[in-house]
Design an enzyme around this catalytic site. Structure first.
Site, PDB file in Angstrom:
ATOM      1  CG  ASP A  50       5.017   2.772  -0.925  1.00 54.08           C
ATOM      2  OD1 ASP A  50       5.776   3.173  -0.029  1.00 54.08           O
ATOM      3  OD2 ASP A  50       5.253   2.928  -2.131  1.00 54.08           O
ATOM      4  CD  GLU A 271       9.466   7.184  -5.207  1.00 53.81           C
ATOM      5  OE1 GLU A 271       9.674   6.113  -5.788  1.00 53.81           O
ATOM      6  OE2 GLU A 271       9.805   7.427  -4.039  1.00 53.81           O
TER       7      GLU A 271
HETATM    8  C1  FRU Z   1       7.732   4.783  -2.623  1.00 54.25           C
HETATM    9  C2  FRU Z   1       8.309   3.652  -3.428  1.00 54.25           C
HETATM   10  C3  FRU Z   1       7.397   3.320  -4.585  1.00 54.25           C
HETATM   11  C4  FRU Z   1       7.669   1.872  -4.809  1.00 54.25           C
HETATM   12  C5  FRU Z   1       7.974   1.367  -3.419  1.00 54.25           C
HETATM   13  C6  FRU Z   1       9.021   0.295  -3.308  1.00 54.25           C
HETATM   14  O1  FRU Z   1       7.885   4.616  -1.255  1.00 54.25           O
HETATM   15  O2  FRU Z   1       9.601   3.969  -3.889  1.00 54.25           O
HETATM   16  O3  FRU Z   1       7.621   4.118  -5.712  1.00 54.25           O
HETATM   17  O4  FRU Z   1       6.569   1.269  -5.389  1.00 54.25           O
HETATM   18  O5  FRU Z   1       8.407   2.474  -2.664  1.00 54.25           O
HETATM   19  O6  FRU Z   1       9.168  -0.126  -1.997  1.00 54.25           O
END
Ligand code: FRU
Length: 426
Positions: A50, A271
């Site tokens: 991310d 997300e």
């Molecule tokens: C999306 C996610 C986010 C979270 C992160 C954890 O890829 O699930 O929602 O912050 O990855 O690694």
């Protein structure tokens, strides 16, 4: 009856309905081309996933002494890819030109909240850096936990010179928001998969000047009297986009408000919610997974989106179904965690290369592969940037740019080439 939006504080609630989601399908214009293995990985010693950009209050990409800054969740590349969420650490990368990136190192020096830090957003305001993040896990517990709260780090300094960027503490870390149990489900209320309360995203509404923090959460959807078991189970899938407001505009003081959009009976995880304003419309984007759709609705890992005439809604799913961009069927987990940002007349979408070489229909199956294969099939670096045309309620992919390509708004791009885009299932 189950499709009727409930109301919140007099405002009718926007909902992604099962009927809308039933029309999700891959088609020309929403499928990214096969990416294959990363052409070049600027940080081979790290898993990078991310990612978000440092921006000013108005959402423009910040220029700090001639550099743009990106923040990413990272883990050492020798870790098995599936284990990376358990040790996620936020790092800063910076670039003089949006092509070549350098590593400024981990942003925190040990004082961050949570057992690990998950996604967020970064604001550059009045020379100050505000790093919003998800504090995941309870740092006072001995074992690994999945508690999530929204936090900020501030008070650090950013310095830029010919040598690059230096980001340094000490940072002050504060918890900003926790679920209230009425608009936003608490961990204790959660009946289904792991609850969510994460991924804070700073957004100032250009129409009102009002300052918002969007986040991923779940809307309480308890079992109701008379619900048959199937309905009760579907209601465990209760993803929503939450919002908090700072009345004074102070980046450190937030109050929860009723959610912007829910997906009760459709999907458990919306997300990394974020908004791009184009032509006076509000494009609300979220990422979601094939495995978080409720029984009876199917959709691939993808970028989903909704459009409204005001930030409060009411939101309509883009392209009728909500699906904006997904991976080709032969590599359905090729990319994830898409983040859209405006560029001139188009929208660019950055994401990370996930399992670029895996054709199975469930991510769970990856864990059954030999470890060496799990590593080989995983990208752990940014994916090619996608180019997206937005026009009213419709979107269309137009082609790609190189991975790690983050142009500034005034930088002209080459003509788009959509000949590489696959047709999809339809
Ligand atoms: C999306 C996610 C986010 C979270 C992160 C954890 O890829 O699930 O929602 O912050 O990855 O690694």
């Amino acid at each position: 009856m189950h499709e009727t939006p409930e109301s919140d504080g007099g405002r009718s609630r926007s909902r992604w309905t099962r009927a809308q989601a039933a029309s999700i399908e891959r088609r020309h214009g929403n499928v990214a081309p096969p990416a294959g293995a990363p052409a070049a990985d600027p940080f081979p010693e790290l898993h990078v996933w991310d990612t978000w950009l440092l921006r000013d209050r108005h959402g423009d990409i910040a220029d700090v002494g001639g550099y743009r800054l990106a923040f990413s969740l990272t883990a050492p590349a020798d870790l098995l890819p599936g284990k990376r969420h358990d040790v996620a650490e936020i790092r800063c990368f910076y670039s003089p030109d949006g092509r070549e990136w350098r590593d400024a190192g981990p942003v925190f020096d040990g004082g961050a909240l949570g057992q690990r830090q998950w996604a967020g957003s970064a604001l550059y305001d009045d020379g100050e850096v505000y790093l919003y993040y998800t504090a995941a896990g309870d740092e006072t517990a001995d074992e690994m936990t999945y508690t999530q709260r929204i936090a900020v780090a501030h008070g650090g300094t950013v310095r830029a010179d010919e040598g690059g960027i230096e980001l340094s503490g000490p940072w002050t870390h504060e918890t900003l928001l926790t679920p209230d149990g009425e608009w936003y489900e608490t961990e204790a209320q959660s009946r289904g998969m792991t609850y969510t309360f994460r991924d804070p995203w700073f957004f100032e509404d250009p129409a009102t000047g009002e300052t918002h923090l969007l986040f991923e959460a779940n809307a309480p959807a308890p079992e109701r009297e008379g619900d048959d078991p199937a309905t009760a189970h579907r209601r465990e899938f209760n993803g929503c986009v939450g919002v908090a407001v700072s009345e004074s505009g102070d980046p450190l003081s937030w109050e929860l408000r009723p959610l912007l959009l829910d997906a009760v009976e459709v999907n458990q995880e919306l997300e990394r919610p974020h908004v791009v304003v184009a032509d006076g419309r509000y494009y609300l984007f979220v990422c979601s997974h094939v495995h978080t759709f409720a029984p009876g609705v199917t959709g691939p890992d993808g970028l989903y989106g909704f459009v409204a005439d005001a930030l409060d809604g009411e939101y309509r799913p883009l392209n009728g179904s909500g699906l904006v961009a997904t991976n080709p069927p032969e590599a359905p987990f090729q990319a994830y965690s898409w983040m859209a940002f405006a560029h001139d007349e188009e929208v660019l979408v950055q994401s990370f290369l996930n399992y670029h070489d895996f054709a199975g229909d469930s991510l769970d199956a990856i864990a059954d592969l030999p470890e060496a294969e799990q590593r080989e099939r995983f990208g752990g670096t940014l994916a090619p940037t996608l180019r997206l045309a937005v026009d009213g309620d419709r979107t269309r992919l137009r082609g790609t740019l190189d991975a790690w390509r983050i142009p500034t708004p005034d930088e002209p791009l080459p003509p788009a080439d959509d000949s590489e885009l696959p047709d999809g299932d339809a």
